[in-house]
Design a protein around this motif. Structure first.
Motif, PDB file in Angstrom:
ATOM      1  N   ILE A 133     -11.392  -3.819  -2.249  1.00  0.00           N
ATOM      2  CA  ILE A 133     -11.354  -5.280  -2.365  1.00  0.00           C
ATOM      3  C   ILE A 133     -12.425  -5.639  -3.396  1.00  0.00           C
ATOM      4  O   ILE A 133     -13.613  -5.608  -3.112  1.00  0.00           O
ATOM      5  CB  ILE A 133     -11.644  -5.977  -1.024  1.00  0.00           C
ATOM      6  N   SER A 134     -11.996  -5.949  -4.610  1.00  0.00           N
ATOM      7  CA  SER A 134     -12.933  -6.081  -5.731  1.00  0.00           C
ATOM      8  C   SER A 134     -13.264  -7.519  -6.081  1.00  0.00           C
ATOM      9  O   SER A 134     -14.099  -7.766  -6.956  1.00  0.00           O
ATOM     10  CB  SER A 134     -12.357  -5.384  -6.971  1.00  0.00           C
ATOM     11  N   PRO A 145      -2.959  10.883  -5.406  1.00  0.00           N
ATOM     12  CA  PRO A 145      -3.532   9.816  -4.573  1.00  0.00           C
ATOM     13  C   PRO A 145      -3.420   8.461  -5.264  1.00  0.00           C
ATOM     14  O   PRO A 145      -3.331   8.380  -6.492  1.00  0.00           O
ATOM     15  CB  PRO A 145      -4.996  10.240  -4.406  1.00  0.00           C
ATOM     16  N   VAL A 146      -3.444   7.405  -4.471  1.00  0.00           N
ATOM     17  CA  VAL A 146      -3.315   6.042  -4.977  1.00  0.00           C
ATOM     18  C   VAL A 146      -4.653   5.318  -4.823  1.00  0.00           C
ATOM     19  O   VAL A 146      -5.264   5.352  -3.751  1.00  0.00           O
ATOM     20  CB  VAL A 146      -2.211   5.277  -4.224  1.00  0.00           C
ATOM     21  N   VAL A 147      -5.089   4.663  -5.897  1.00  0.00           N
ATOM     22  CA  VAL A 147      -6.289   3.825  -5.866  1.00  0.00           C
ATOM     23  C   VAL A 147      -5.855   2.390  -6.137  1.00  0.00           C
ATOM     24  O   VAL A 147      -5.218   2.111  -7.153  1.00  0.00           O
ATOM     25  CB  VAL A 147      -7.324   4.270  -6.916  1.00  0.00           C
ATOM     26  N   VAL A 148      -6.189   1.496  -5.205  1.00  0.00           N
ATOM     27  CA  VAL A 148      -5.738   0.101  -5.282  1.00  0.00           C
ATOM     28  C   VAL A 148      -6.927  -0.826  -5.451  1.00  0.00           C
ATOM     29  O   VAL A 148      -7.949  -0.669  -4.771  1.00  0.00           O
ATOM     30  CB  VAL A 148      -4.963  -0.288  -4.005  1.00  0.00           C
ATOM     31  N   PHE A 149      -6.791  -1.812  -6.350  1.00  0.00           N
ATOM     32  CA  PHE A 149      -7.796  -2.867  -6.514  1.00  0.00           C
ATOM     33  C   PHE A 149      -7.163  -4.196  -6.114  1.00  0.00           C
ATOM     34  O   PHE A 149      -6.153  -4.606  -6.684  1.00  0.00           O
ATOM     35  CB  PHE A 149      -8.297  -2.932  -7.961  1.00  0.00           C
ATOM     36  N   VAL A 150      -7.763  -4.856  -5.143  1.00  0.00           N
ATOM     37  CA  VAL A 150      -7.226  -6.114  -4.621  1.00  0.00           C
ATOM     38  C   VAL A 150      -8.086  -7.271  -5.116  1.00  0.00           C
ATOM     39  O   VAL A 150      -9.300  -7.299  -4.886  1.00  0.00           O
ATOM     40  CB  VAL A 150      -7.193  -6.097  -3.076  1.00  0.00           C
ATOM     41  N   ASP A 151      -7.454  -8.228  -5.793  1.00  0.00           N
ATOM     42  CA  ASP A 151      -8.174  -9.407  -6.284  1.00  0.00           C
ATOM     43  C   ASP A 151      -7.162 -10.520  -6.558  1.00  0.00           C
ATOM     44  O   ASP A 151      -6.680 -10.681  -7.680  1.00  0.00           O
ATOM     45  CB  ASP A 151      -8.964  -9.065  -7.549  1.00  0.00           C
TER      46      ASP A 151
END
Length: 346
Positions: free
Chosen positions: A194-195, A151-157
Protein backbone atom coordinates in the motif's frame (compact mmCIF):
# COMPACT_ATOMS: atom_id res chain seq x y z
CA UNK A 1 12.79 17.99 -3.10
CA UNK A 2 9.04 18.58 -3.15
CA UNK A 3 7.78 22.06 -4.00
CA UNK A 4 4.17 21.28 -2.98
CA UNK A 5 3.76 21.78 0.75
CA UNK A 6 0.75 20.88 2.87
CA UNK A 7 -0.75 23.34 5.35
CA UNK A 8 0.85 21.74 8.39
CA UNK A 9 4.20 21.70 6.54
CA UNK A 10 4.38 25.50 6.31
CA UNK A 11 7.09 25.87 9.01
CA UNK A 12 9.11 23.22 7.17
CA UNK A 13 8.68 24.99 3.84
CA UNK A 14 9.99 28.26 5.26
CA UNK A 15 13.25 26.59 6.26
CA UNK A 16 13.47 24.72 2.95
CA UNK A 17 13.16 27.99 1.02
CA UNK A 18 15.84 29.57 3.21
CA UNK A 19 18.18 26.65 2.50
CA UNK A 20 17.60 26.94 -1.25
CA UNK A 21 18.41 30.66 -1.15
CA UNK A 22 21.64 30.02 0.75
CA UNK A 23 22.70 27.47 -1.87
CA UNK A 24 22.52 30.16 -4.54
CA UNK A 25 24.90 32.50 -2.70
CA UNK A 26 28.70 32.36 -2.85
CA UNK A 27 29.95 29.78 -0.39
CA UNK A 28 31.67 31.19 2.68
CA UNK A 29 32.43 29.78 6.10
CA UNK A 30 29.53 31.79 7.57
CA UNK A 31 27.02 30.62 4.95
CA UNK A 32 28.22 27.03 5.29
CA UNK A 33 27.73 27.12 9.06
CA UNK A 34 24.28 28.68 8.68
CA UNK A 35 23.38 26.03 6.14
CA UNK A 36 24.36 23.25 8.51
CA UNK A 37 22.33 24.78 11.32
CA UNK A 38 19.28 25.15 9.09
CA UNK A 39 19.52 21.53 7.97
CA UNK A 40 19.67 20.36 11.57
CA UNK A 41 16.70 22.55 12.42
CA UNK A 42 14.84 21.17 9.40
CA UNK A 43 15.39 17.57 10.47
CA UNK A 44 14.32 18.34 14.05
CA UNK A 45 11.17 20.11 12.88
CA UNK A 46 10.24 17.30 10.51
CA UNK A 47 10.67 14.74 13.29
CA UNK A 48 8.41 16.75 15.61
CA UNK A 49 5.68 17.35 13.03
CA UNK A 50 5.63 13.87 11.49
CA UNK A 51 5.74 12.13 14.87
CA UNK A 52 2.42 13.75 15.80
CA UNK A 53 0.36 13.63 12.61
CA UNK A 54 -3.39 13.25 13.00
CA UNK A 55 -5.22 10.63 10.89
CA UNK A 56 -6.50 13.36 8.56
CA UNK A 57 -3.00 14.77 8.11
CA UNK A 58 -1.82 11.27 7.17
CA UNK A 59 -4.57 11.18 4.56
CA UNK A 60 -3.15 14.41 3.09
CA UNK A 61 0.37 12.96 3.06
CA UNK A 62 -0.86 9.78 1.35
CA UNK A 63 -2.46 12.00 -1.34
CA UNK A 64 0.53 14.33 -1.72
CA UNK A 65 0.94 15.24 -5.42
CA UNK A 66 4.68 14.50 -5.28
CA UNK A 67 4.31 11.11 -3.61
CA UNK A 68 5.96 8.32 -5.66
CA UNK A 69 3.59 6.26 -7.79
CA UNK A 70 3.91 2.75 -9.20
CA UNK A 71 6.07 3.72 -12.20
CA UNK A 72 8.41 5.70 -9.91
CA UNK A 73 9.00 2.57 -7.84
CA UNK A 74 9.37 0.50 -11.01
CA UNK A 75 12.11 2.85 -12.24
CA UNK A 76 13.94 2.87 -8.90
CA UNK A 77 13.57 -0.78 -7.83
CA UNK A 78 13.18 -2.98 -10.91
CA UNK A 79 14.93 -3.39 -14.25
CA UNK A 80 13.91 -4.33 -17.81
CA UNK A 81 10.27 -3.45 -17.23
CA UNK A 82 8.02 -4.46 -20.15
CA UNK A 83 4.50 -3.07 -19.82
CA UNK A 84 1.33 -4.91 -20.83
CA UNK A 85 -1.61 -3.09 -22.41
CA UNK A 86 -5.26 -4.03 -22.78
CA UNK A 87 -7.57 -6.62 -21.24
CA UNK A 88 -8.27 -8.43 -24.55
CA UNK A 89 -11.97 -7.67 -24.07
CA UNK A 90 -12.52 -3.91 -24.26
CA UNK A 91 -9.37 -1.78 -24.15
CA UNK A 92 -6.53 -0.43 -22.08
CA UNK A 93 -6.83 1.41 -18.77
CA UNK A 94 -3.88 3.72 -17.98
CA UNK A 95 -5.01 3.92 -14.32
CA UNK A 96 -3.49 0.46 -13.82
CA UNK A 97 -0.05 -0.52 -15.10
CA UNK A 98 1.38 -4.02 -15.19
CA UNK A 99 4.17 -5.93 -16.84
CA UNK A 100 7.26 -8.09 -16.56
CA UNK A 101 10.44 -6.96 -14.80
CA UNK A 102 13.45 -8.13 -12.83
CA UNK A 103 13.95 -7.64 -9.11
CA UNK A 104 17.72 -7.82 -9.05
CA UNK A 105 18.15 -11.07 -11.03
CA UNK A 106 14.76 -12.58 -10.23
CA UNK A 107 11.86 -12.25 -12.72
CA UNK A 108 8.62 -10.86 -11.31
CA UNK A 109 5.28 -9.54 -12.53
CA UNK A 110 4.35 -6.02 -11.44
CA UNK A 111 0.81 -4.70 -11.07
CA UNK A 112 -0.18 -1.32 -9.67
CA UNK A 113 -2.44 1.71 -9.73
CA UNK A 114 -0.97 4.75 -11.44
CA UNK A 115 -1.91 8.35 -10.76
CA UNK A 116 -0.72 11.13 -13.05
CA UNK A 117 1.68 14.05 -12.74
CA UNK A 118 0.05 17.31 -13.71
CA UNK A 119 -3.43 17.96 -15.10
CA UNK A 120 -3.04 16.35 -18.53
CA UNK A 121 -1.45 13.16 -17.21
CA UNK A 122 -3.96 12.93 -14.37
CA UNK A 123 -6.83 13.12 -16.85
CA UNK A 124 -5.25 10.33 -18.91
CA UNK A 125 -4.78 8.21 -15.79
CA UNK A 126 -8.25 9.17 -14.52
CA UNK A 127 -6.64 10.35 -11.27
CA UNK A 128 -5.97 6.72 -10.33
CA UNK A 129 -9.62 5.65 -10.54
CA UNK A 130 -9.49 2.33 -12.41
CA UNK A 131 -12.19 1.01 -14.73
CA UNK A 132 -13.11 -2.68 -15.14
CA UNK A 133 -10.71 -3.17 -18.06
CA UNK A 134 -7.89 -2.14 -15.74
CA UNK A 135 -8.70 -4.91 -13.25
CA UNK A 136 -9.09 -7.41 -16.09
CA UNK A 137 -5.73 -6.36 -17.51
CA UNK A 138 -4.17 -6.87 -14.07
CA UNK A 139 -5.72 -10.33 -13.82
CA UNK A 140 -4.38 -11.21 -17.27
CA UNK A 141 -0.91 -10.29 -16.06
CA UNK A 142 -1.31 -12.34 -12.87
CA UNK A 143 -2.45 -15.39 -14.81
CA UNK A 144 0.72 -15.08 -16.89
CA UNK A 145 2.70 -14.88 -13.66
CA UNK A 146 1.09 -18.14 -12.54
CA UNK A 147 1.75 -19.81 -15.91
CA UNK A 148 5.45 -18.95 -15.84
CA UNK A 149 5.84 -19.25 -12.03
CA UNK A 150 6.80 -15.66 -11.35
CA UNK A 151 5.90 -13.93 -8.07
CA UNK A 152 3.59 -10.92 -8.22
CA UNK A 153 4.42 -7.52 -6.69
CA UNK A 154 1.45 -5.16 -6.35
CA UNK A 155 1.42 -1.41 -5.63
CA UNK A 156 -1.90 -0.04 -4.38
CA UNK A 157 -2.58 3.70 -4.71
CA UNK A 158 -6.15 4.66 -5.64
CA UNK A 159 -9.01 6.69 -4.13
CA UNK A 160 -11.47 4.01 -5.33
CA UNK A 161 -12.63 2.21 -8.46
CA UNK A 162 -14.19 4.55 -11.02
CA UNK A 163 -17.96 4.78 -10.31
CA UNK A 164 -19.00 6.31 -13.66
CA UNK A 165 -21.81 4.99 -15.86
CA UNK A 166 -19.44 3.48 -18.44
CA UNK A 167 -17.56 1.67 -15.68
CA UNK A 168 -20.78 0.25 -14.25
CA UNK A 169 -22.01 -0.79 -17.71
CA UNK A 170 -18.84 -2.80 -18.29
CA UNK A 171 -19.11 -4.56 -14.92
CA UNK A 172 -16.60 -2.99 -12.51
CA UNK A 173 -18.11 -4.84 -9.52
CA UNK A 174 -17.83 -8.17 -11.32
CA UNK A 175 -14.24 -7.41 -12.38
CA UNK A 176 -13.21 -6.65 -8.79
CA UNK A 177 -15.04 -9.71 -7.44
CA UNK A 178 -13.33 -11.92 -10.02
CA UNK A 179 -9.92 -10.53 -9.00
CA UNK A 180 -10.65 -11.26 -5.35
CA UNK A 181 -11.49 -14.86 -6.16
CA UNK A 182 -8.62 -15.46 -8.56
CA UNK A 183 -5.96 -13.78 -6.44
CA UNK A 184 -7.02 -15.87 -3.44
CA UNK A 185 -6.12 -19.06 -5.33
CA UNK A 186 -3.22 -17.82 -7.49
CA UNK A 187 -0.41 -20.37 -7.25
CA UNK A 188 2.47 -17.92 -6.91
CA UNK A 189 3.61 -15.64 -4.07
CA UNK A 190 1.91 -12.23 -3.95
CA UNK A 191 3.39 -9.26 -2.09
CA UNK A 192 1.17 -6.18 -1.85
CA UNK A 193 2.50 -2.70 -1.01
CA UNK A 194 0.00 0.00 0.00
CA UNK A 195 2.10 2.88 -1.33
CA UNK A 196 -0.33 5.79 -1.08
CA UNK A 197 -4.09 5.88 -0.85
CA UNK A 198 -5.76 2.48 -0.56
CA UNK A 199 -9.41 3.31 -1.06
CA UNK A 200 -12.45 1.02 -1.03
CA UNK A 201 -12.96 -1.95 -3.36
CA UNK A 202 -10.80 -0.23 -5.95
CA UNK A 203 -7.81 -0.94 -3.72
CA UNK A 204 -8.95 -4.38 -2.58
CA UNK A 205 -9.33 -5.49 -6.20
CA UNK A 206 -5.52 -5.73 -6.35
CA UNK A 207 -4.72 -6.20 -2.66
CA UNK A 208 -5.21 -9.92 -1.94
CA UNK A 209 -1.75 -11.27 -1.13
CA UNK A 210 0.41 -13.43 1.09
CA UNK A 211 2.04 -10.33 2.58
CA UNK A 212 0.35 -6.95 2.72
CA UNK A 213 2.82 -4.16 3.48
CA UNK A 214 1.99 -0.51 4.03
CA UNK A 215 4.23 2.52 3.90
CA UNK A 216 4.36 4.54 7.08
CA UNK A 217 2.23 7.45 5.85
CA UNK A 218 -0.13 5.53 3.58
CA UNK A 219 -3.79 4.81 4.32
CA UNK A 220 -6.08 1.84 3.65
CA UNK A 221 -9.82 2.07 4.12
CA UNK A 222 -13.20 0.67 3.12
CA UNK A 223 -14.25 4.21 2.11
CA UNK A 224 -12.55 7.63 1.79
CA UNK A 225 -13.07 9.89 4.84
CA UNK A 226 -15.14 12.36 2.79
CA UNK A 227 -17.54 9.60 1.71
CA UNK A 228 -17.83 8.28 5.24
CA UNK A 229 -18.56 11.77 6.57
CA UNK A 230 -21.23 12.34 3.92
CA UNK A 231 -22.97 9.07 4.85
CA UNK A 232 -22.71 9.13 8.66
CA UNK A 233 -22.72 12.85 9.42
CA UNK A 234 -24.41 14.12 6.23
CA UNK A 235 -21.56 16.60 6.10
CA UNK A 236 -18.24 16.22 4.26
CA UNK A 237 -16.68 18.75 6.63
CA UNK A 238 -16.69 15.98 9.22
CA UNK A 239 -13.96 14.23 7.21
CA UNK A 240 -11.45 14.85 10.02
CA UNK A 241 -13.64 12.95 12.49
CA UNK A 242 -14.28 10.27 9.89
CA UNK A 243 -10.56 9.76 9.29
CA UNK A 244 -10.04 9.13 12.99
CA UNK A 245 -13.06 6.82 13.32
CA UNK A 246 -12.14 4.70 10.29
CA UNK A 247 -8.78 3.55 11.75
CA UNK A 248 -7.02 3.96 8.41
CA UNK A 249 -3.46 4.72 9.47
CA UNK A 250 -0.62 2.22 9.19
CA UNK A 251 -0.34 1.69 12.95
CA UNK A 252 -4.10 1.13 13.30
CA UNK A 253 -4.11 -1.36 10.44
CA UNK A 254 -1.17 -3.27 11.91
CA UNK A 255 -2.94 -3.49 15.27
CA UNK A 256 -6.06 -4.80 13.52
CA UNK A 257 -3.93 -7.33 11.57
CA UNK A 258 -5.18 -5.99 8.25
CA UNK A 259 -1.55 -5.45 7.19
CA UNK A 260 1.53 -7.48 8.04
CA UNK A 261 4.27 -4.87 8.15
CA UNK A 262 4.84 -1.11 8.15
CA UNK A 263 7.53 0.13 5.76
CA UNK A 264 9.32 3.21 7.16
CA UNK A 265 9.56 6.32 5.01
CA UNK A 266 12.30 8.95 4.74
CA UNK A 267 12.04 11.79 7.24
CA UNK A 268 9.23 14.04 6.06
CA UNK A 269 7.52 11.39 3.90
CA UNK A 270 8.23 9.54 0.67
CA UNK A 271 7.50 12.68 -1.36
CA UNK A 272 10.63 14.31 0.06
CA UNK A 273 13.02 11.68 -1.31
CA UNK A 274 11.51 9.11 -3.67
CA UNK A 275 14.82 7.30 -4.23
CA UNK A 276 15.37 6.78 -0.51
CA UNK A 277 11.75 5.65 -0.14
CA UNK A 278 12.17 3.15 -3.00
CA UNK A 279 15.31 1.74 -1.41
CA UNK A 280 13.42 0.98 1.81
CA UNK A 281 10.47 -0.49 -0.11
CA UNK A 282 12.79 -2.73 -2.13
CA UNK A 283 14.41 -4.12 1.01
CA UNK A 284 11.01 -5.03 2.43
CA UNK A 285 9.79 -6.62 -0.81
CA UNK A 286 12.95 -8.72 -1.15
CA UNK A 287 12.77 -9.92 2.46
CA UNK A 288 9.10 -10.88 2.25
CA UNK A 289 9.41 -12.61 -1.13
CA UNK A 290 12.37 -14.56 0.18
CA UNK A 291 10.37 -15.66 3.23
CA UNK A 292 7.45 -17.06 1.23
CA UNK A 293 8.99 -18.18 -2.07
CA UNK A 294 10.04 -21.63 -0.82
CA UNK A 295 6.59 -22.43 0.57
CA UNK A 296 4.68 -25.32 -0.99
CA UNK A 297 1.60 -24.51 -3.05
CA UNK A 298 -0.92 -26.11 -0.67
CA UNK A 299 0.60 -24.39 2.37
CA UNK A 300 0.78 -21.06 0.54
CA UNK A 301 -2.89 -21.14 -0.45
CA UNK A 302 -4.08 -22.30 2.96
CA UNK A 303 -2.05 -19.58 4.70
CA UNK A 304 -3.48 -16.96 2.37
CA UNK A 305 -6.99 -18.27 3.05
CA UNK A 306 -6.48 -18.25 6.81
CA UNK A 307 -5.00 -14.76 6.69
CA UNK A 308 -8.15 -13.23 5.27
CA UNK A 309 -10.49 -15.35 7.38
CA UNK A 310 -8.77 -14.04 10.51
CA UNK A 311 -9.44 -10.43 9.51
CA UNK A 312 -13.12 -10.90 10.33
CA UNK A 313 -12.48 -12.64 13.64
CA UNK A 314 -13.40 -10.23 16.43
CA UNK A 315 -13.57 -12.82 19.17
CA UNK A 316 -17.06 -14.14 18.43
CA UNK A 317 -17.97 -17.62 19.63
CA UNK A 318 -20.30 -20.30 18.33
CA UNK A 319 -23.53 -21.34 20.07
CA UNK A 320 -21.64 -24.09 21.87
CA UNK A 321 -19.36 -21.49 23.38
CA UNK A 322 -16.17 -22.45 21.60
CA UNK A 323 -14.18 -20.26 19.22
CA UNK A 324 -14.95 -20.48 15.52
CA UNK A 325 -12.58 -22.73 13.63
CA UNK A 326 -12.13 -23.45 9.95
CA UNK A 327 -11.76 -27.08 8.99
CA UNK A 328 -9.84 -28.38 6.01
CA UNK A 329 -13.15 -29.45 4.41
CA UNK A 330 -14.45 -25.88 4.69
CA UNK A 331 -11.32 -24.60 2.98
CA UNK A 332 -11.81 -26.98 0.10
CA UNK A 333 -15.46 -26.02 -0.29
CA UNK A 334 -14.62 -22.32 -0.26
CA UNK A 335 -12.21 -22.63 -3.15
CA UNK A 336 -8.69 -23.07 -1.86
CA UNK A 337 -8.95 -26.80 -2.32
CA UNK A 338 -9.56 -26.46 -6.05
CA UNK A 339 -5.87 -26.15 -6.72
CA UNK A 340 -3.97 -28.96 -5.18
CA UNK A 341 -0.31 -29.83 -5.11
CA UNK A 342 2.69 -29.66 -2.85
CA UNK A 343 5.17 -28.44 -5.42
CA UNK A 344 7.27 -25.41 -4.58
CA UNK A 345 6.06 -22.02 -5.79
CA UNK A 346 9.47 -21.55 -7.30
Amino acid sequence: MSTNSLDFEEPIQIIVERIELLKLRPRTSESHEELQQLRLKLDTLRKEIYANLSPWQRVLVARHPDRPHTLDYVNHIFSEFTEFHGDRRFGDDPAIVCGLAYLDKDPVVIVGHQKGRGTRDNIRRNFGYARPEGYRKALRAMHLAEKFQRPVVVFVDTPAAYPGLDSEERGVAEAIATNLREMSILKVPIVVVISGEGGSGGALGLAVGDRVLIQEHSIYSVIPPEGCAAILWRDQEEKVSAAEALKITASDLLDLKVVDEIIPEPLGGAHVDSKAAAKIVKKSIVENLSAISQTGIAELLNSRYDKYRRMGDVGLTTRTGGPRKTTENQKVKSGTGRREGNESVR
